[in-house]
Design a protein around this motif. Structure first.
Motif, short mmCIF file in Angstrom:
data_model
loop_
_atom_site.label_atom_id
_atom_site.label_comp_id
_atom_site.label_asym_id
_atom_site.label_seq_id
_atom_site.Cartn_x
_atom_site.Cartn_y
_atom_site.Cartn_z
N LYS A 294 25.12 58.35 30.57
CA LYS A 294 24.78 57.08 29.65
C LYS A 294 26.54 56.39 29.17
O LYS A 294 25.97 55.60 28.64
N ALA A 295 27.70 57.58 28.22
CA ALA A 295 28.18 57.78 28.12
C ALA A 295 29.57 56.54 28.45
O ALA A 295 30.37 56.21 27.92
N GLY A 296 29.18 56.40 29.94
CA GLY A 296 30.26 55.50 30.57
C GLY A 296 29.79 54.25 30.77
O GLY A 296 28.84 54.50 30.74
N PRO A 297 30.13 53.63 31.86
CA PRO A 297 29.79 52.75 32.06
C PRO A 297 28.45 52.98 33.32
O PRO A 297 28.61 53.77 34.30
N MET A 298 27.31 52.21 32.59
CA MET A 298 26.01 52.12 33.21
C MET A 298 25.53 51.13 34.36
O MET A 298 26.20 49.99 33.73
N PRO A 299 25.65 50.91 35.97
CA PRO A 299 25.26 50.20 36.46
C PRO A 299 23.85 49.79 36.10
O PRO A 299 23.01 49.92 35.31
N LYS A 300 23.24 48.43 35.98
CA LYS A 300 22.46 47.75 35.66
C LYS A 300 21.59 47.01 36.76
O LYS A 300 20.27 46.95 36.47
N HIS B 120 14.58 55.68 32.92
CA HIS B 120 15.20 56.78 31.56
C HIS B 120 16.15 56.50 31.66
O HIS B 120 17.27 56.98 30.54
N LEU B 121 17.09 56.23 32.54
CA LEU B 121 19.13 55.55 32.47
C LEU B 121 19.35 54.63 32.01
O LEU B 121 20.28 54.40 32.88
N ASN B 122 18.14 53.49 32.06
CA ASN B 122 17.69 52.26 31.54
C ASN B 122 19.02 51.06 32.58
O ASN B 122 20.26 50.04 32.25
N ASP C 19 24.91 46.04 41.12
CA ASP C 19 26.35 46.72 41.10
C ASP C 19 26.89 48.33 42.03
O ASP C 19 28.10 48.24 41.90
N LEU C 20 25.81 48.86 42.52
CA LEU C 20 25.49 50.13 42.90
C LEU C 20 24.71 49.69 44.17
O LEU C 20 23.38 49.31 44.35
N LEU D 66 27.94 58.55 39.45
CA LEU D 66 29.26 59.15 38.83
C LEU D 66 30.44 58.18 40.29
O LEU D 66 31.58 57.50 39.64
N GLN D 67 30.01 58.10 41.24
CA GLN D 67 30.72 57.20 42.85
C GLN D 67 30.99 56.24 41.22
O GLN D 67 31.78 55.02 41.50
N TYR D 68 29.42 55.20 41.00
CA TYR D 68 30.42 53.89 40.60
C TYR D 68 30.97 53.70 39.32
O TYR D 68 32.16 52.85 39.07
N GLN D 69 31.07 54.43 38.56
CA GLN D 69 31.62 54.71 37.53
C GLN D 69 33.46 55.64 37.53
O GLN D 69 34.18 54.72 36.60
N LEU D 70 33.18 55.71 38.60
CA LEU D 70 34.92 56.25 38.93
C LEU D 70 36.16 55.10 39.61
O LEU D 70 36.36 55.32 39.35
N ASN D 71 34.79 53.97 40.05
CA ASN D 71 35.59 53.02 40.61
C ASN D 71 34.46 50.87 39.79
O ASN D 71 35.43 50.71 40.27
N HIS D 72 34.15 51.99 38.40
CA HIS D 72 34.26 50.98 37.95
C HIS D 72 35.27 50.10 37.59
O HIS D 72 34.50 48.33 37.66
#
Length: 330
Positions: free
Chosen positions: A21-27, A67-69, A201-202, A245-251
């Motif tokens: 959650k410190a990185g960009p999270m899919p909504k 829990h992951l928002n 998003d994902l 994590l794959q989403y964050q790497l490609n965000h």
């Protein structure tokens, strides 16, 4: 098994979730929940039990998402193509769906507590009437909830959804609500079953298959697609973390593609409006070329009128769709 699972993450899951959650999270996350039948064969159980285990995994996955928002989840529950399966399996899936929507209605207080809005996307006319009525009741009961959203694609394929959206626009033209020139990519998006939701998003598909199987083809053109080998009933919190994590790497690249597409779409609409205004001025200008100020004023007027027409059409479309659920529940 409950739709809404209570309970906290364990300590390791909490720590890992907080790091993510410190990185960009899919909504909005979409799932192709594949592998129930293979799971049943692997464990020497009936197909129906495999589908039951798949539903249980959905309830657990919704808890992780909470829990992951992750505020919105869309699942591919039953494809129109699934009607081609054996009668016994289709009847079993319809009965399972009926049981689960009955259970959902028993949990309405819990759904209200968590603010869960249930939407069902697809051609519900293909389903047994008693299941249609249960779905309508579930949708209308949770309609006002707005903390998180679960979209269940049932009797759905993306090509059917897109075709239906084209029919809706044709209906709008026939009714005189919109003009043929109002038809656009943006308007088609507003006519999809998923028009109340942002695009995913994902998108995650389990079981090792690397195809979309006619699921959200329009909506996932700028989404992160993750294909995982695990069978759906065996899906774990760590599989979900891997996909995020794959989403964050490609965000960054995904966001850039979305921004460019929005800009291109706006330019396309502006150009289409200019063409319509130019044609109008040519027909009503007595052969005299319009000056820049007159063209600009005409463009602003045309754009305002088009937006009003589209808004009236979308309200009429919403009323038509709402009426379907209201009639079923009455």
């Amino acid at each position: 098994m409950s739709w809404i699972r209570e309970g906290e993450l364990n300590l390791l899951e909490k720590i890992s979730g907080n790091i993510l959650k410190a990185g960009p999270m899919p909504k909005h996350v979409a799932f192709i929940m594949d592998g129930n039948r293979r799971f049943a064969r692997k464990n020497n159980m009936e197909r129906q039990e495999g589908h039951m285990q798949g539903f249980n995994k959905l309830a657990e996955t919704l808890r992780w998402c909470k829990h992951l928002n992750i505020q919105e989840v869309t699942v591919y529950a039953f494809s129109i193509e699934n009607f081609k399966r054996t009668k016994d399996e289709v009847d079993g899936l319809m009965e399972l769906a009926k049981q689960k929507f009955e259970r959902l209605l028993e949990e309405r207080d819990n759904l209200e507590k968590h603010g869960v809005c249930i939407r069902v996307l697809g051609d519900l006319n293909m389903l047994p009437l008693d299941l249609q009525q249960l779905i309508a009741k579930a949708v209308l009961t949770t309609k006002a909830h707005n903390k998180c959203f679960l979209n269940v694609c049932f009797a759905y394929t993306s090509r059917y959804e897109i075709t239906n959206a084209v029919r809706e626009m044709a209906w709008g033209v026939e009714q005189g609500l919109i003009k043929a020139s109002d038809v656009s990519e943006a308007l088609l998006s507003e006519c999809l079953y998923s028009n109340n939701s942002p695009n995913p998003d994902l998108l995650i598909r389990t079981s090792g298959e690397v195809r979309l199987s006619d699921f959200l083809l329009w909506q996932t053109s700028h989404s992160c697609l993750v294909f995982q080998s695990v069978l759906w009933p065996e899906y774990s919190f760590w599989n979900l973390c891997e996909a995020i994590l794959q989403y964050q790497l490609n965000h960054k690249s995904i966001q850039k593609a979305r921004d460019l597409h929005r800009e291109h779409q706006a330019l396309q609409q502006l150009e289409a409006d200019r063409v319509c205004v130019a044609e109008h001025l040519q027909h009503h200008g007595n052969g005299k070329p319009a000056d820049a100020q007159r063209r600009q004023e005409a463009l602003q007027h045309y754009t305002t009128c088009r937006e009003e027409r589209i808004q009236d059409f979308l309200e009429a479309l919403k009323h038509k769709r709402d009426s379907y659920f209201n009639v079923l529940w009455s």
